[in-house]
Design an enzyme around this catalytic site. Sequence first.
Site, PDB file in Angstrom:
ATOM      1  N   ASP A  22       6.053  -6.276  15.813  1.00 36.90           N
ATOM      2  CA  ASP A  22       6.825  -5.822  16.964  1.00 36.90           C
ATOM      3  C   ASP A  22       8.306  -6.044  16.708  1.00 36.90           C
ATOM      4  OD1 ASP A  22       7.547  -8.585  17.926  1.00 36.90           O
ATOM      5  OD2 ASP A  22       5.359  -8.725  18.110  1.00 36.90           O
TER       6      ASP A  22
ATOM      7  N   GLU B  88      -3.851   0.448 -17.770  1.00 41.97           N
ATOM      8  CA  GLU B  88      -3.483   0.149 -16.371  1.00 41.97           C
ATOM      9  C   GLU B  88      -2.190  -0.673 -16.326  1.00 41.97           C
ATOM     10  OE1 GLU B  88      -7.732   0.122 -13.966  1.00 41.97           O
ATOM     11  OE2 GLU B  88      -7.208  -1.639 -15.159  1.00 41.97           O
TER      12      GLU B  88
END
Length: 733
Positions: free
Chosen positions: A535, A615
């Site tokens: 928030d 990777e």
Amino acid sequence: MSIRIDRENGLITLHTAHTSYQMWADRLGVVHHLYYGPAVGDCDLRGLEYYSDCGFSPQPAGMDRQRDYSLDNLCQEYTGSGVGDYRIGCLRLAGPDGSRAADFRFVSAEAVPGKYALPGLPAACDNGGECETLRLKLKDVVNGLAVTLLYGVYEAADLITRAAVFVNEGEGTIRLDKAASACLDLPFGQWELIHFQGRHCMERQPERAPLGHTIQTLRSARGASSHQHNPFAILAAPHTTEEAGECLGAMLVWSGNFKIECEVNQMQSTRLVAGVSDDDFSWTLEPGGQFAAPEVLFCYSEAGLGELSARYHRFLQHNIIRSVWRDKPRPILINNWEATYMDFDAQRILDIARQARELGVEMLVLDDGWFGQRSDDTSGLGDWQVNEAKLGCTLDQLIGQVREMGLLFGLWVEPEMVCANTALYAAHPDWALTIPGRAPSTGRSQLVLDLGRPEVVEYLYGTFHRLLAGHDIAYIKWDMNRNMTDVYSRALPPERQGEAAHRYMLGLYDLLGRLTRDFPQVLFEGCAGGGGRFDAGMLYYCPQIWCSDDTDPIHRIKIQYGTSFGYPPCTMGSHVSASPNHQTGRSTLLSTRAVVAMAGTFGYELDLQKLTGDEKEMVRAQIARCKQLQPLLLEGRCERLTNAVADSCFTAWQFTAPDRSRAAVSVVVIDPQANPWPIHIRLRGLDPDALYHESLTERVYTGAALCRAGLTLPIMQGDYPAVQIMIERMESV
Ligand code: DGJ
């Protein structure tokens, strides 16, 4: 001047670049709300009001002959209580004589340069001449309760902040049982409510439904803004889309219990009331006492939800976030949580750090389990001594080695909690929120410290100040892993227990305010079991928040999509984790995981040593790509090109530089299809006449072609493939 006060007619008009807001104090002193919408210039909008004798709507004293005048039907700036308005209201109270009424009438209005501050609460700032404040004072002359409604008018940002400060100017005690921050009455129009619901691991999922003649309430009574509801609501006209149509948002700058209520009344006007929840709330005001209700950020857009989000993003980024990290690219981090959970020692952490450093990572974050007796989540919180026996060295030795590798060091903490089997709890059992005579409920085997007590805040401030002052720590992950129960403060008398949850938040803000002020260079990341306290209140202290504990990229797309309606992507903590994913078991490509994590503050949260050579090369390339994209994430405009929740096969989003010179478009297949339909997307916001190079097919298009004709992508199938397409404006020849 963005505020005009016409004292002769009692009219007050607020102007932002594209909106107008008008109110009017009538001869009784009732302040009517007249208008909030697209800019209309300086005109008197009282003609918009509609009066009718609609029956069973009472008249205020002295108005009994004017039966079309009723508070029940007037649009108002703020409501009283118990005096004839039966809709959801801003206030509930008990006056000195036990009466429940308050009748607010106009006292004064003044416009002052700059932005108001709210005692003890986070609130938007003025970076210099951006804001003008309206102070509108109303008062109930019988019980003496005064409320000053504060309006921060941000002209260029197209945003109006509101808050309310109550003062008991009477002679007796007044108890507030509800004290909302703001009321917004929209006299006309049909509105749909868009809100963001969820749960742990699936936060902020948008829901949209028409408002009817019922009360719709978004609320948290959990002591935190919560995974379940976000303190942000949008009212949108029925056909409003990302690119067109009317909508307005109300976002609370508040991290505790909240309520946003909406109601359509008998005369078809819509009321929205937002503020601290009145669940289990009360606040006693002795004569002279004051209560500040948190701020609400109102924003109106005539140009659809995309523009509304863009305005909120800019505003949160520039006027809410205070950290020196606000405009800076954040270090690319490796967090050990999903690699080791609590099963580690210093060697294991250093191995992870070494591998990460080799691949280009910039910061190591040591997550939960480094302190006290904490080998699982049933113990240890509160005993913040480094567990040197577990680590096999001191914290400084560990940090020293990490720093020698050239990495920054970050640390996880959860200051607001205590486990019952700790020395802290043994020494101060009364510091936890528990009710005398009742065995408390637990969550994750922990209790909540009573941050409403100044001595608890002082203790935590001392503990974490020492931690930060004594060690070379560049980043703190501030976690909070349970919601409140047994909300009872041993420091408050019985009649003030309704203040405990609110005082907790004031204590938390005080603590965060002091630590972030003392250590301005430290990057604070908020967290509450993922995004359980995502928030604007937390963003005031922490420029980024861990968005969710669900790191599955296909779910994360939906979570980040919902979050983006109100909050800027650069505030969303987002990491590449292992495949199969630990929360869902789904396998996805490493490239897809990185594309999704690059739509937030990027990092890794897996054992990089387990990756194959190829990777690892991909990780190197991802980090290089992320560094190119970071400025776009921080300054660019984010466009939701698809609806990540409703559109089934793929989802796409775009970041565009403010000067439209470049854009990055990401597309992820979220449901691979047999015999698939084409993936076609239209870009947004490019210069129609400029030529752009598109990196996927190496073709050149005008901005108009990319935005109007769009792009068709090659077929993508497999483990949720993704592409990132760079769009670069070409130098004119
Ligand atoms: C919840 C957080 O969201 C996780 O990332 C991790 O930090 C754990 N807590 C640690 O307990």
